[in-house]
Design a protein around this motif. Structure first.
Motif, PDB file in Angstrom:
ATOM      1  N   GLU A  97       0.838  -1.207   0.000  1.00 33.24           N
ATOM      2  CA  GLU A  97       0.000   0.000   0.000  1.00 33.24           C
ATOM      3  C   GLU A  97       0.871   1.255   0.000  1.00 33.24           C
ATOM      4  OE1 GLU A  97      -2.340   0.585   3.546  1.00 33.24           O
ATOM      5  OE2 GLU A  97      -0.907  -0.545   4.746  1.00 33.24           O
TER       6      GLU A  97
ATOM      7  N   LEU B 281      -3.009   0.653  -6.188  1.00 33.76           N
ATOM      8  CA  LEU B 281      -2.313   1.617  -5.316  1.00 33.76           C
ATOM      9  C   LEU B 281      -2.639   3.041  -5.762  1.00 33.76           C
ATOM     10  CD1 LEU B 281       1.238  -0.075  -5.235  1.00 33.76           C
ATOM     11  CD2 LEU B 281      -0.483  -0.163  -3.443  1.00 33.76           C
TER      12      LEU B 281
ATOM     13  N   GLY C  45      -4.097   1.977   1.822  1.00 35.06           N
ATOM     14  CA  GLY C  45      -4.661   0.738   1.280  1.00 35.06           C
ATOM     15  C   GLY C  45      -5.938   0.329   1.998  1.00 35.06           C
TER      16      GLY C  45
ATOM     17  N   ARG D 288      -4.076  -8.808  -1.701  1.00 32.79           N
ATOM     18  CA  ARG D 288      -3.950  -7.552  -2.463  1.00 32.79           C
ATOM     19  C   ARG D 288      -3.936  -7.839  -3.963  1.00 32.79           C
ATOM     20  NH1 ARG D 288      -5.379  -2.810  -1.169  1.00 32.79           N
ATOM     21  NH2 ARG D 288      -3.517  -1.604  -1.561  1.00 32.79           N
TER      22      ARG D 288
END
Ligand SMILES: Cc1cc2nc3c(=O)[nH]c(=O)nc-3n(C[C@H](O)[C@H](O)[C@H](O)COP(=O)(O)OP(=O)(O)OC[C@H]3O[C@@H](n4cnc5c(N)ncnc54)[C@H](O)[C@@H]3O)c2cc1C
Length: 543
Positions: A155, A210, A408, A477
Protein backbone atom coordinates in the motif's frame (compact mmCIF):
# COMPACT_ATOMS: atom_id res chain seq x y z
CA UNK A 1 29.37 6.80 -4.93
CA UNK A 2 28.89 3.38 -6.51
CA UNK A 3 27.80 0.68 -4.12
CA UNK A 4 26.92 -2.93 -4.78
CA UNK A 5 24.14 -3.67 -2.34
CA UNK A 6 23.48 -7.31 -1.74
CA UNK A 7 19.87 -8.43 -1.69
CA UNK A 8 18.71 -8.62 1.89
CA UNK A 9 15.57 -8.48 3.92
CA UNK A 10 14.77 -5.49 6.01
CA UNK A 11 14.13 -5.83 9.73
CA UNK A 12 10.52 -5.97 10.89
CA UNK A 13 9.02 -2.49 10.88
CA UNK A 14 12.30 -0.93 9.79
CA UNK A 15 11.72 2.54 8.35
CA UNK A 16 13.67 3.43 5.22
CA UNK A 17 14.19 6.98 3.95
CA UNK A 18 14.51 7.90 0.28
CA UNK A 19 14.02 10.82 -2.05
CA UNK A 20 12.45 8.53 -4.64
CA UNK A 21 10.87 5.11 -4.15
CA UNK A 22 10.53 3.08 -7.36
CA UNK A 23 7.98 0.27 -7.09
CA UNK A 24 8.71 -2.54 -9.56
CA UNK A 25 11.69 -4.30 -11.09
CA UNK A 26 11.20 -4.42 -14.88
CA UNK A 27 12.75 -2.10 -17.47
CA UNK A 28 10.60 0.91 -16.61
CA UNK A 29 11.60 0.61 -12.93
CA UNK A 30 15.28 0.28 -13.83
CA UNK A 31 15.21 3.35 -16.11
CA UNK A 32 13.25 5.35 -13.51
CA UNK A 33 15.77 4.43 -10.80
CA UNK A 34 18.71 5.36 -13.04
CA UNK A 35 17.31 8.72 -14.09
CA UNK A 36 16.30 9.67 -10.53
CA UNK A 37 19.78 8.67 -9.28
CA UNK A 38 21.39 10.64 -12.11
CA UNK A 39 19.35 13.67 -10.97
CA UNK A 40 20.98 13.30 -7.53
CA UNK A 41 18.16 11.54 -5.70
CA UNK A 42 18.61 8.85 -3.08
CA UNK A 43 16.65 5.98 -4.62
CA UNK A 44 15.14 2.77 -3.27
CA UNK A 45 13.74 0.17 -5.69
CA UNK A 46 11.33 -2.39 -4.22
CA UNK A 47 10.45 -5.37 -6.42
CA UNK A 48 7.88 -8.07 -5.77
CA UNK A 49 10.26 -10.51 -7.48
CA UNK A 50 14.00 -10.42 -8.12
CA UNK A 51 14.98 -7.28 -10.02
CA UNK A 52 16.56 -8.61 -13.20
CA UNK A 53 14.38 -11.69 -13.69
CA UNK A 54 10.87 -10.49 -12.79
CA UNK A 55 8.29 -8.98 -15.14
CA UNK A 56 7.34 -9.42 -18.80
CA UNK A 57 10.61 -8.37 -20.45
CA UNK A 58 13.01 -10.59 -18.48
CA UNK A 59 12.04 -13.92 -20.12
CA UNK A 60 11.41 -12.46 -23.60
CA UNK A 61 13.24 -11.33 -26.65
CA UNK A 62 12.35 -7.66 -26.90
CA UNK A 63 12.06 -5.69 -30.11
CA UNK A 64 12.14 -1.92 -29.55
CA UNK A 65 10.83 1.00 -31.57
CA UNK A 66 14.25 2.32 -32.49
CA UNK A 67 14.21 5.20 -34.95
CA UNK A 68 17.34 7.34 -35.45
CA UNK A 69 16.87 11.11 -35.58
CA UNK A 70 16.25 12.64 -38.99
CA UNK A 71 13.44 12.84 -41.47
CA UNK A 72 12.74 9.13 -41.19
CA UNK A 73 11.54 9.61 -37.63
CA UNK A 74 8.59 11.86 -38.51
CA UNK A 75 7.69 9.42 -41.29
CA UNK A 76 7.86 6.49 -38.86
CA UNK A 77 5.59 8.30 -36.41
CA UNK A 78 3.17 9.17 -39.21
CA UNK A 79 3.08 5.57 -40.40
CA UNK A 80 2.60 4.13 -36.90
CA UNK A 81 0.05 6.74 -35.89
CA UNK A 82 -2.24 5.55 -38.70
CA UNK A 83 -2.43 2.18 -36.91
CA UNK A 84 -3.29 3.58 -33.47
CA UNK A 85 -7.06 3.75 -33.97
CA UNK A 86 -6.91 7.55 -33.83
CA UNK A 87 -6.08 7.84 -30.13
CA UNK A 88 -2.30 8.25 -29.97
CA UNK A 89 -0.63 11.64 -29.78
CA UNK A 90 2.10 12.30 -32.34
CA UNK A 91 3.99 14.59 -29.97
CA UNK A 92 4.22 11.91 -27.32
CA UNK A 93 5.22 9.42 -30.03
CA UNK A 94 8.05 11.67 -31.21
CA UNK A 95 9.39 12.31 -27.75
CA UNK A 96 9.14 8.58 -26.96
CA UNK A 97 11.14 7.70 -30.10
CA UNK A 98 13.65 10.41 -29.18
CA UNK A 99 14.15 9.38 -25.54
CA UNK A 100 14.20 5.63 -26.26
CA UNK A 101 16.82 6.11 -28.97
CA UNK A 102 19.01 8.24 -26.68
CA UNK A 103 18.79 5.62 -23.97
CA UNK A 104 19.56 2.74 -26.34
CA UNK A 105 22.71 4.68 -27.26
CA UNK A 106 23.47 5.00 -23.53
CA UNK A 107 23.20 1.20 -23.26
CA UNK A 108 25.75 0.84 -26.06
CA UNK A 109 28.04 3.39 -24.34
CA UNK A 110 27.76 1.48 -21.06
CA UNK A 111 28.91 -1.67 -22.82
CA UNK A 112 25.68 -3.60 -23.37
CA UNK A 113 26.67 -6.37 -25.84
CA UNK A 114 24.56 -5.40 -28.88
CA UNK A 115 25.28 -7.58 -31.93
CA UNK A 116 26.98 -6.02 -34.97
CA UNK A 117 25.50 -5.79 -38.44
CA UNK A 118 27.42 -6.88 -41.58
CA UNK A 119 28.94 -3.38 -41.96
CA UNK A 120 30.17 -3.46 -38.33
CA UNK A 121 27.49 -1.02 -37.04
CA UNK A 122 25.83 -2.04 -33.78
CA UNK A 123 22.28 -3.38 -34.12
CA UNK A 124 20.56 -1.63 -31.21
CA UNK A 125 16.89 -2.28 -32.05
CA UNK A 126 16.60 -5.57 -30.20
CA UNK A 127 17.26 -6.54 -26.60
CA UNK A 128 17.48 -10.11 -25.36
CA UNK A 129 15.34 -9.85 -22.24
CA UNK A 130 17.46 -11.95 -19.82
CA UNK A 131 20.73 -10.21 -20.80
CA UNK A 132 19.13 -6.77 -20.87
CA UNK A 133 17.59 -7.05 -17.42
CA UNK A 134 20.72 -8.57 -15.88
CA UNK A 135 22.69 -5.66 -17.35
CA UNK A 136 20.17 -3.11 -16.03
CA UNK A 137 20.33 -4.58 -12.53
CA UNK A 138 24.10 -4.16 -12.48
CA UNK A 139 23.79 -0.59 -13.72
CA UNK A 140 21.14 0.22 -11.09
CA UNK A 141 23.40 -1.22 -8.37
CA UNK A 142 26.36 0.81 -9.65
CA UNK A 143 24.23 3.97 -9.48
CA UNK A 144 23.93 3.42 -5.72
CA UNK A 145 20.24 2.49 -5.73
CA UNK A 146 19.13 0.35 -2.80
CA UNK A 147 17.43 -2.71 -4.27
CA UNK A 148 14.88 -4.61 -2.18
CA UNK A 149 14.27 -7.92 -3.96
CA UNK A 150 11.17 -9.94 -3.06
CA UNK A 151 9.74 -6.92 -1.21
CA UNK A 152 6.28 -6.30 -2.70
CA UNK A 153 4.64 -2.99 -1.89
CA UNK A 154 1.20 -3.58 -0.38
CA UNK A 155 0.00 0.00 0.00
CA UNK A 156 0.95 3.64 -0.45
CA UNK A 157 1.40 6.06 2.44
CA UNK A 158 0.23 9.65 2.37
CA UNK A 159 -2.85 11.73 3.00
CA UNK A 160 -5.76 12.81 0.84
CA UNK A 161 -3.60 15.33 -1.03
CA UNK A 162 -0.27 13.65 -1.63
CA UNK A 163 1.77 10.48 -1.51
CA UNK A 164 4.91 10.26 0.63
CA UNK A 165 5.97 6.61 0.66
CA UNK A 166 4.77 3.03 0.77
CA UNK A 167 4.59 -0.02 2.98
CA UNK A 168 5.33 -3.62 2.09
CA UNK A 169 6.32 -7.07 3.09
CA UNK A 170 9.55 -9.03 2.84
CA UNK A 171 8.64 -12.34 1.23
CA UNK A 172 11.75 -13.95 2.66
CA UNK A 173 11.47 -12.98 6.31
CA UNK A 174 7.80 -11.98 6.51
CA UNK A 175 8.91 -8.62 7.95
CA UNK A 176 6.91 -5.46 7.34
CA UNK A 177 8.70 -2.40 6.06
CA UNK A 178 7.94 1.27 5.33
CA UNK A 179 9.67 3.62 2.95
CA UNK A 180 9.18 7.37 3.51
CA UNK A 181 9.96 9.07 0.19
CA UNK A 182 9.70 12.49 -1.42
CA UNK A 183 8.04 10.87 -4.45
CA UNK A 184 6.97 7.43 -5.61
CA UNK A 185 7.16 5.95 -9.14
CA UNK A 186 4.76 3.09 -9.86
CA UNK A 187 6.47 0.76 -12.35
CA UNK A 188 4.55 -2.36 -11.41
CA UNK A 189 3.83 -3.54 -14.97
CA UNK A 190 0.44 -4.47 -16.38
CA UNK A 191 -2.33 -6.83 -15.30
CA UNK A 192 -2.38 -10.35 -16.78
CA UNK A 193 -5.59 -11.16 -14.86
CA UNK A 194 -4.15 -14.47 -13.57
CA UNK A 195 -3.67 -15.80 -17.12
CA UNK A 196 -0.51 -17.91 -17.37
CA UNK A 197 1.72 -15.97 -19.76
CA UNK A 198 5.48 -15.47 -20.02
CA UNK A 199 6.73 -13.33 -17.14
CA UNK A 200 3.16 -12.68 -16.03
CA UNK A 201 3.06 -14.33 -12.61
CA UNK A 202 3.43 -11.17 -10.53
CA UNK A 203 1.60 -8.91 -12.96
CA UNK A 204 -1.64 -8.41 -11.09
CA UNK A 205 -2.29 -4.71 -11.63
CA UNK A 206 -1.06 -3.80 -8.13
CA UNK A 207 0.02 -0.32 -9.30
CA UNK A 208 -3.49 0.43 -10.59
CA UNK A 209 -5.00 -0.34 -7.20
CA UNK A 210 -2.31 1.62 -5.32
CA UNK A 211 -2.84 4.62 -7.61
CA UNK A 212 -6.63 4.52 -7.39
CA UNK A 213 -6.52 4.32 -3.60
CA UNK A 214 -4.46 7.52 -3.64
CA UNK A 215 -7.03 9.21 -5.89
CA UNK A 216 -5.57 8.71 -9.42
CA UNK A 217 -7.68 7.69 -12.43
CA UNK A 218 -7.13 5.10 -15.17
CA UNK A 219 -7.38 5.46 -18.91
CA UNK A 220 -7.81 3.09 -21.86
CA UNK A 221 -8.92 0.13 -19.74
CA UNK A 222 -11.27 -0.98 -22.54
CA UNK A 223 -8.20 -1.71 -24.70
CA UNK A 224 -7.48 -4.93 -22.86
CA UNK A 225 -8.84 -7.27 -25.53
CA UNK A 226 -5.36 -8.44 -26.53
CA UNK A 227 -4.64 -12.16 -27.04
CA UNK A 228 -1.65 -14.01 -28.52
CA UNK A 229 -1.39 -17.56 -29.86
CA UNK A 230 0.44 -20.19 -27.84
CA UNK A 231 0.75 -23.99 -27.98
CA UNK A 232 -2.22 -25.48 -26.09
CA UNK A 233 -1.66 -25.71 -22.34
CA UNK A 234 1.59 -23.72 -22.38
CA UNK A 235 2.33 -20.21 -21.16
CA UNK A 236 4.34 -19.43 -24.29
CA UNK A 237 2.56 -16.38 -25.69
CA UNK A 238 5.23 -15.57 -28.28
CA UNK A 239 3.26 -14.87 -31.44
CA UNK A 240 5.93 -14.28 -34.08
CA UNK A 241 6.34 -17.89 -35.35
CA UNK A 242 2.59 -17.99 -36.12
CA UNK A 243 3.12 -15.48 -38.93
CA UNK A 244 4.28 -18.52 -40.93
CA UNK A 245 1.53 -20.91 -39.78
CA UNK A 246 -1.39 -22.64 -41.44
CA UNK A 247 -4.42 -23.53 -39.29
CA UNK A 248 -6.77 -26.52 -39.12
CA UNK A 249 -9.94 -27.82 -37.52
CA UNK A 250 -9.82 -30.90 -35.33
CA UNK A 251 -10.86 -33.07 -38.31
CA UNK A 252 -7.82 -31.89 -40.29
CA UNK A 253 -9.81 -29.55 -42.57
CA UNK A 254 -7.99 -26.26 -43.22
CA UNK A 255 -9.50 -23.36 -41.29
CA UNK A 256 -11.09 -20.86 -43.70
CA UNK A 257 -11.85 -17.17 -43.28
CA UNK A 258 -15.16 -15.44 -44.10
CA UNK A 259 -14.21 -15.35 -47.79
CA UNK A 260 -13.45 -19.07 -47.81
CA UNK A 261 -9.66 -18.58 -48.03
CA UNK A 262 -7.36 -20.79 -45.90
CA UNK A 263 -6.30 -18.90 -42.75
CA UNK A 264 -2.62 -17.98 -42.42
CA UNK A 265 -0.69 -15.35 -40.42
CA UNK A 266 -2.06 -15.89 -36.93
CA UNK A 267 -0.68 -12.61 -35.61
CA UNK A 268 -2.18 -10.57 -38.42
CA UNK A 269 -5.24 -10.97 -40.63
CA UNK A 270 -5.87 -14.55 -39.52
CA UNK A 271 -6.32 -13.82 -35.81
CA UNK A 272 -10.04 -13.05 -35.89
CA UNK A 273 -10.92 -16.20 -37.82
CA UNK A 274 -8.88 -18.27 -35.35
CA UNK A 275 -10.60 -16.60 -32.38
CA UNK A 276 -13.99 -17.25 -33.96
CA UNK A 277 -13.11 -20.91 -34.61
CA UNK A 278 -11.82 -21.41 -31.05
CA UNK A 279 -15.27 -20.50 -29.74
CA UNK A 280 -16.65 -23.68 -31.27
CA UNK A 281 -13.77 -26.15 -30.95
CA UNK A 282 -10.05 -26.83 -30.94
CA UNK A 283 -7.74 -25.32 -33.56
CA UNK A 284 -4.44 -26.79 -34.73
CA UNK A 285 -1.45 -25.14 -36.42
CA UNK A 286 1.70 -26.01 -38.30
CA UNK A 287 4.49 -23.52 -39.05
CA UNK A 288 4.89 -24.86 -42.57
CA UNK A 289 5.09 -21.54 -44.41
CA UNK A 290 8.54 -20.89 -42.90
CA UNK A 291 11.32 -21.74 -45.36
CA UNK A 292 14.36 -23.56 -43.89
CA UNK A 293 16.31 -20.27 -43.58
CA UNK A 294 13.38 -18.70 -41.70
CA UNK A 295 13.06 -21.78 -39.45
CA UNK A 296 16.71 -21.40 -38.54
CA UNK A 297 16.28 -17.65 -37.91
CA UNK A 298 13.24 -18.25 -35.69
CA UNK A 299 14.99 -20.93 -33.68
CA UNK A 300 18.12 -18.84 -33.17
CA UNK A 301 16.25 -15.57 -32.43
CA UNK A 302 13.71 -17.06 -30.00
CA UNK A 303 15.29 -20.21 -28.55
CA UNK A 304 12.93 -20.28 -25.54
CA UNK A 305 9.94 -20.38 -27.92
CA UNK A 306 10.87 -23.81 -29.09
CA UNK A 307 11.53 -25.47 -25.76
CA UNK A 308 7.92 -26.59 -25.16
CA UNK A 309 7.78 -28.16 -28.63
CA UNK A 310 11.12 -29.89 -28.09
CA UNK A 311 9.94 -31.17 -24.74
CA UNK A 312 6.78 -32.59 -26.33
CA UNK A 313 8.78 -34.14 -29.18
CA UNK A 314 6.95 -31.96 -31.75
CA UNK A 315 8.59 -30.45 -34.81
CA UNK A 316 6.29 -27.41 -35.19
CA UNK A 317 7.44 -26.87 -38.80
CA UNK A 318 6.22 -30.35 -39.77
CA UNK A 319 3.72 -31.58 -37.17
CA UNK A 320 0.25 -30.28 -36.34
CA UNK A 321 -0.16 -29.05 -32.77
CA UNK A 322 -3.10 -27.60 -30.88
CA UNK A 323 -3.15 -23.86 -30.10
CA UNK A 324 -4.86 -21.45 -27.69
CA UNK A 325 -5.24 -17.69 -27.70
CA UNK A 326 -3.81 -16.47 -24.38
CA UNK A 327 -5.33 -13.40 -22.78
CA UNK A 328 -2.75 -10.69 -22.06
CA UNK A 329 -4.83 -7.95 -20.42
CA UNK A 330 -2.86 -4.75 -20.12
CA UNK A 331 0.52 -6.47 -20.48
CA UNK A 332 0.26 -6.23 -24.25
CA UNK A 333 -2.97 -4.28 -24.17
CA UNK A 334 -2.97 -0.56 -23.55
CA UNK A 335 -4.79 0.66 -20.45
CA UNK A 336 -3.30 1.84 -17.19
CA UNK A 337 -2.87 4.79 -14.86
CA UNK A 338 -3.85 8.07 -16.53
CA UNK A 339 -0.91 10.42 -16.97
CA UNK A 340 -1.39 14.13 -16.45
CA UNK A 341 1.99 15.57 -17.46
CA UNK A 342 4.94 14.94 -19.74
CA UNK A 343 6.90 13.82 -16.65
CA UNK A 344 4.41 10.97 -16.17
CA UNK A 345 2.71 12.50 -13.13
CA UNK A 346 -0.60 10.91 -12.18
CA UNK A 347 -2.54 13.91 -10.92
CA UNK A 348 -1.79 12.92 -7.31
CA UNK A 349 1.03 14.99 -5.83
CA UNK A 350 4.21 12.93 -5.45
CA UNK A 351 2.95 9.98 -7.51
CA UNK A 352 4.34 9.04 -10.95
CA UNK A 353 3.75 6.06 -13.24
CA UNK A 354 5.82 4.40 -15.97
CA UNK A 355 5.85 1.45 -18.37
CA UNK A 356 2.85 -0.89 -18.44
CA UNK A 357 1.60 0.56 -15.14
CA UNK A 358 0.75 3.73 -17.09
CA UNK A 359 -1.74 3.99 -19.92
CA UNK A 360 0.12 3.73 -23.25
CA UNK A 361 -2.60 5.41 -25.28
CA UNK A 362 -0.31 8.39 -25.91
CA UNK A 363 1.95 6.19 -28.01
CA UNK A 364 -0.16 3.18 -29.05
CA UNK A 365 -3.70 4.60 -29.07
CA UNK A 366 -6.21 1.75 -28.96
CA UNK A 367 -4.00 -1.03 -30.29
CA UNK A 368 -1.35 -3.27 -28.73
CA UNK A 369 2.10 -1.75 -28.24
CA UNK A 370 3.72 -5.20 -27.92
CA UNK A 371 6.48 -5.98 -30.39
CA UNK A 372 8.21 -2.57 -30.31
CA UNK A 373 6.42 0.42 -28.81
CA UNK A 374 5.92 -0.94 -25.29
CA UNK A 375 9.63 -1.62 -24.83
CA UNK A 376 10.51 1.90 -25.97
CA UNK A 377 7.75 3.33 -23.82
CA UNK A 378 9.11 1.47 -20.77
CA UNK A 379 12.51 3.06 -21.40
CA UNK A 380 11.25 6.57 -22.11
CA UNK A 381 8.45 6.80 -19.55
CA UNK A 382 10.72 5.29 -16.88
CA UNK A 383 13.30 7.97 -17.61
CA UNK A 384 10.76 10.82 -17.50
CA UNK A 385 9.04 9.52 -14.37
CA UNK A 386 12.39 9.17 -12.55
CA UNK A 387 13.33 12.72 -13.44
CA UNK A 388 9.91 14.07 -12.51
CA UNK A 389 9.95 12.23 -9.18
CA UNK A 390 13.47 13.45 -8.36
CA UNK A 391 12.50 17.05 -9.12
CA UNK A 392 9.35 16.71 -7.02
CA UNK A 393 11.36 15.27 -4.12
CA UNK A 394 13.84 18.15 -4.34
CA UNK A 395 11.01 20.66 -4.06
CA UNK A 396 8.80 18.99 -1.50
CA UNK A 397 10.83 16.43 0.46
CA UNK A 398 9.56 16.50 4.00
CA UNK A 399 11.72 14.71 6.55
CA UNK A 400 8.85 14.62 9.01
CA UNK A 401 6.93 11.45 8.18
CA UNK A 402 4.41 11.68 11.00
CA UNK A 403 1.70 12.79 8.54
CA UNK A 404 1.90 9.56 6.55
CA UNK A 405 -1.04 7.25 6.93
CA UNK A 406 -1.77 3.99 5.12
CA UNK A 407 -3.92 4.41 2.02
CA UNK A 408 -4.66 0.74 1.28
CA UNK A 409 -8.05 -0.82 1.93
CA UNK A 410 -9.39 -3.90 0.13
CA UNK A 411 -7.61 -7.08 1.20
CA UNK A 412 -5.84 -5.31 4.06
CA UNK A 413 -8.62 -3.72 6.07
CA UNK A 414 -11.81 -5.66 5.41
CA UNK A 415 -14.74 -4.98 7.70
CA UNK A 416 -14.74 -8.60 8.85
CA UNK A 417 -18.56 -8.68 8.61
CA UNK A 418 -18.19 -11.98 6.71
CA UNK A 419 -15.79 -14.82 7.34
CA UNK A 420 -12.56 -15.17 5.39
CA UNK A 421 -12.67 -15.53 1.64
CA UNK A 422 -11.18 -18.34 -0.46
CA UNK A 423 -8.64 -16.31 -2.43
CA UNK A 424 -7.93 -19.13 -4.89
CA UNK A 425 -11.63 -19.36 -5.76
CA UNK A 426 -11.88 -15.56 -6.01
CA UNK A 427 -8.92 -15.48 -8.40
CA UNK A 428 -10.58 -18.13 -10.59
CA UNK A 429 -13.87 -16.24 -10.51
CA UNK A 430 -12.38 -12.97 -11.72
CA UNK A 431 -10.32 -14.76 -14.41
CA UNK A 432 -13.54 -16.39 -15.64
CA UNK A 433 -15.19 -12.96 -16.07
CA UNK A 434 -12.44 -11.49 -18.16
CA UNK A 435 -10.11 -13.98 -19.89
CA UNK A 436 -12.44 -16.11 -22.09
CA UNK A 437 -12.58 -15.12 -25.78
CA UNK A 438 -16.35 -14.67 -25.50
CA UNK A 439 -15.85 -12.08 -22.76
CA UNK A 440 -12.92 -9.94 -23.90
CA UNK A 441 -12.19 -10.73 -27.55
CA UNK A 442 -15.82 -10.00 -28.38
CA UNK A 443 -17.90 -7.96 -26.03
CA UNK A 444 -21.56 -7.08 -25.83
CA UNK A 445 -23.66 -5.01 -23.46
CA UNK A 446 -25.46 -8.05 -22.05
CA UNK A 447 -22.22 -9.94 -21.33
CA UNK A 448 -20.49 -6.91 -19.87
CA UNK A 449 -23.42 -6.05 -17.62
CA UNK A 450 -23.60 -9.61 -16.29
CA UNK A 451 -19.84 -9.58 -15.62
CA UNK A 452 -20.13 -6.19 -13.97
CA UNK A 453 -22.76 -7.45 -11.53
CA UNK A 454 -20.71 -10.53 -10.59
CA UNK A 455 -17.48 -8.52 -10.22
CA UNK A 456 -19.23 -5.91 -8.06
CA UNK A 457 -20.48 -8.70 -5.81
CA UNK A 458 -16.97 -10.15 -5.58
CA UNK A 459 -15.57 -6.71 -4.72
CA UNK A 460 -18.11 -6.39 -1.88
CA UNK A 461 -17.19 -9.84 -0.58
CA UNK A 462 -13.51 -8.91 -0.59
CA UNK A 463 -14.30 -5.78 1.39
CA UNK A 464 -16.49 -7.59 3.87
CA UNK A 465 -14.11 -10.48 4.43
CA UNK A 466 -11.87 -10.75 7.42
CA UNK A 467 -8.65 -8.91 6.60
CA UNK A 468 -5.78 -11.13 5.48
CA UNK A 469 -2.82 -11.41 7.80
CA UNK A 470 0.91 -12.09 7.43
CA UNK A 471 2.18 -13.26 4.08
CA UNK A 472 -1.40 -13.91 2.88
CA UNK A 473 -1.82 -10.13 2.56
CA UNK A 474 0.12 -10.24 -0.70
CA UNK A 475 -2.32 -12.71 -2.30
CA UNK A 476 -5.27 -10.75 -0.91
CA UNK A 477 -3.95 -7.55 -2.46
CA UNK A 478 -3.29 -9.29 -5.79
CA UNK A 479 -6.85 -10.62 -5.89
CA UNK A 480 -8.15 -7.15 -4.94
CA UNK A 481 -6.04 -5.51 -7.67
CA UNK A 482 -7.15 -7.94 -10.37
CA UNK A 483 -10.80 -7.62 -9.33
CA UNK A 484 -10.55 -3.81 -9.38
CA UNK A 485 -8.81 -3.93 -12.78
CA UNK A 486 -11.56 -6.17 -14.15
CA UNK A 487 -14.24 -3.75 -12.88
CA UNK A 488 -12.49 -0.78 -14.51
CA UNK A 489 -12.14 -2.79 -17.74
CA UNK A 490 -15.81 -3.73 -17.83
CA UNK A 491 -16.93 -0.18 -17.02
CA UNK A 492 -14.75 1.31 -19.77
CA UNK A 493 -15.82 -1.38 -22.23
CA UNK A 494 -19.50 -0.62 -21.56
CA UNK A 495 -18.88 3.10 -22.03
CA UNK A 496 -17.24 2.66 -25.45
CA UNK A 497 -20.25 1.84 -27.60
CA UNK A 498 -18.25 1.18 -30.76
CA UNK A 499 -15.44 -1.12 -31.92
CA UNK A 500 -12.00 0.45 -32.01
CA UNK A 501 -8.50 -1.07 -31.86
CA UNK A 502 -8.45 -4.10 -29.56
CA UNK A 503 -11.91 -3.25 -28.15
CA UNK A 504 -14.44 -5.24 -30.20
CA UNK A 505 -18.17 -4.99 -29.57
CA UNK A 506 -20.49 -7.49 -31.28
CA UNK A 507 -23.37 -5.05 -30.73
CA UNK A 508 -21.44 -2.02 -32.06
CA UNK A 509 -19.17 -3.46 -34.77
CA UNK A 510 -18.19 -0.12 -36.37
CA UNK A 511 -15.74 2.58 -35.29
CA UNK A 512 -17.49 5.90 -34.74
CA UNK A 513 -15.71 9.23 -35.31
CA UNK A 514 -17.63 10.88 -32.47
CA UNK A 515 -16.04 8.45 -29.99
CA UNK A 516 -12.40 9.28 -30.80
CA UNK A 517 -11.70 10.30 -27.20
CA UNK A 518 -10.14 8.71 -24.14
CA UNK A 519 -12.31 6.93 -21.57
CA UNK A 520 -11.20 7.68 -18.03
CA UNK A 521 -12.39 5.45 -15.19
CA UNK A 522 -12.01 6.15 -11.52
CA UNK A 523 -13.30 5.06 -8.15
CA UNK A 524 -13.17 1.88 -6.12
CA UNK A 525 -16.50 1.04 -4.50
CA UNK A 526 -18.30 3.13 -7.11
CA UNK A 527 -16.63 3.12 -10.53
CA UNK A 528 -17.43 5.90 -13.00
CA UNK A 529 -16.42 6.59 -16.60
CA UNK A 530 -15.91 9.96 -18.30
CA UNK A 531 -14.44 11.03 -21.64
CA UNK A 532 -11.58 13.38 -22.33
CA UNK A 533 -9.26 14.43 -25.14
CA UNK A 534 -5.55 13.53 -24.84
CA UNK A 535 -3.76 15.52 -22.11
CA UNK A 536 -1.02 17.81 -23.45
CA UNK A 537 1.29 20.21 -21.70
CA UNK A 538 3.85 22.86 -22.52
CA UNK A 539 6.81 20.45 -22.57
CA UNK A 540 5.35 18.80 -25.64
CA UNK A 541 4.95 21.97 -27.64
CA UNK A 542 8.41 21.65 -29.20
CA UNK A 543 7.47 18.33 -30.80
C1 LIG B 1 5.87 -12.67 -24.05
C2 LIG B 1 5.99 -11.19 -24.19
C3 LIG B 1 6.79 -10.66 -25.19
C4 LIG B 1 6.89 -9.27 -25.34
N1 LIG B 1 7.67 -8.79 -26.35
C5 LIG B 1 7.72 -7.45 -26.55
C6 LIG B 1 8.50 -6.90 -27.62
O1 LIG B 1 9.16 -7.62 -28.37
N2 LIG B 1 8.50 -5.55 -27.77
C7 LIG B 1 7.78 -4.73 -26.95
O2 LIG B 1 7.77 -3.51 -27.16
N3 LIG B 1 7.06 -5.22 -25.91
C8 LIG B 1 7.02 -6.55 -25.70
N4 LIG B 1 6.28 -7.04 -24.66
C9 LIG B 1 5.74 -6.09 -23.67
C10 LIG B 1 6.88 -5.69 -22.70
O3 LIG B 1 7.44 -6.86 -22.18
C11 LIG B 1 6.36 -4.81 -21.58
O4 LIG B 1 5.77 -3.69 -22.15
C12 LIG B 1 7.47 -4.39 -20.61
O5 LIG B 1 8.00 -5.51 -19.94
C13 LIG B 1 6.94 -3.39 -19.60
O6 LIG B 1 7.94 -3.10 -18.67
P1 LIG B 1 7.53 -2.69 -17.19
O7 LIG B 1 8.80 -2.42 -16.48
O8 LIG B 1 6.52 -1.63 -17.22
O9 LIG B 1 6.81 -3.98 -16.60
P2 LIG B 1 7.38 -5.48 -16.32
O10 LIG B 1 8.61 -5.76 -17.12
O11 LIG B 1 6.25 -6.39 -16.50
O12 LIG B 1 7.81 -5.39 -14.79
C14 LIG B 1 6.86 -5.19 -13.77
C15 LIG B 1 7.58 -5.29 -12.46
O13 LIG B 1 6.77 -4.86 -11.38
C16 LIG B 1 6.98 -5.73 -10.27
N5 LIG B 1 5.81 -5.60 -9.38
C17 LIG B 1 4.51 -5.87 -9.66
N6 LIG B 1 3.75 -5.59 -8.57
C18 LIG B 1 4.58 -5.14 -7.60
C19 LIG B 1 4.40 -4.72 -6.25
N7 LIG B 1 3.19 -4.74 -5.67
N8 LIG B 1 5.49 -4.31 -5.54
C20 LIG B 1 6.72 -4.31 -6.10
N9 LIG B 1 6.94 -4.72 -7.39
C21 LIG B 1 5.89 -5.13 -8.12
C22 LIG B 1 7.19 -7.09 -10.91
O14 LIG B 1 7.86 -7.99 -10.04
C23 LIG B 1 8.06 -6.69 -12.11
O15 LIG B 1 9.40 -6.58 -11.72
C24 LIG B 1 6.17 -8.42 -24.47
C25 LIG B 1 5.38 -8.95 -23.44
C26 LIG B 1 5.29 -10.33 -23.30
C27 LIG B 1 4.43 -10.88 -22.20
Amino acid sequence: MASLHKTRSVEDGQPIEADVLVVGGGPSAAWAALSAAEAGAKVVLADKGYHGTSGATAPSNTGTWCVPPGEGRAASVEQRWKRTAGLADKRWMLRCADRAYENLLKLAEWGYPFPSEDDGALYIANLRGPDYMRFMRRRVQQAGVQILDHHPILELLGDDRRVGGAAGLSRRSGANFRVAAGAVVLATGGCAFFERILGGTGLTGDGYLLAAEAGAALSGMEFTGKYTLAPHGSSLNKGLPFRWATFYRENGEPLRDARGEPVTNGIGGGERSIAEALLSGPVYARLDLAEPAMQDWLRRGQPNCFLPYDRLGIDPFRDLFRVDLKYEGTVRGTGGIRLTSSECATGVSGLYAAGDAASRENVTGGISGGGAINASWAIASGWWAGQGAAAHARRYRDHDSSWLRPLGATGLRGTGRDAGIDLGAAAKAVHAEIAPLGKSYWRSAAGLEASSARLDALWKRLNNALPATGAERLRAREVAAVTASARWTVTAALARTESRGVHRRRDYPQEQDAQAARIIVSGLDRVTATREQPVLDAAQEGY
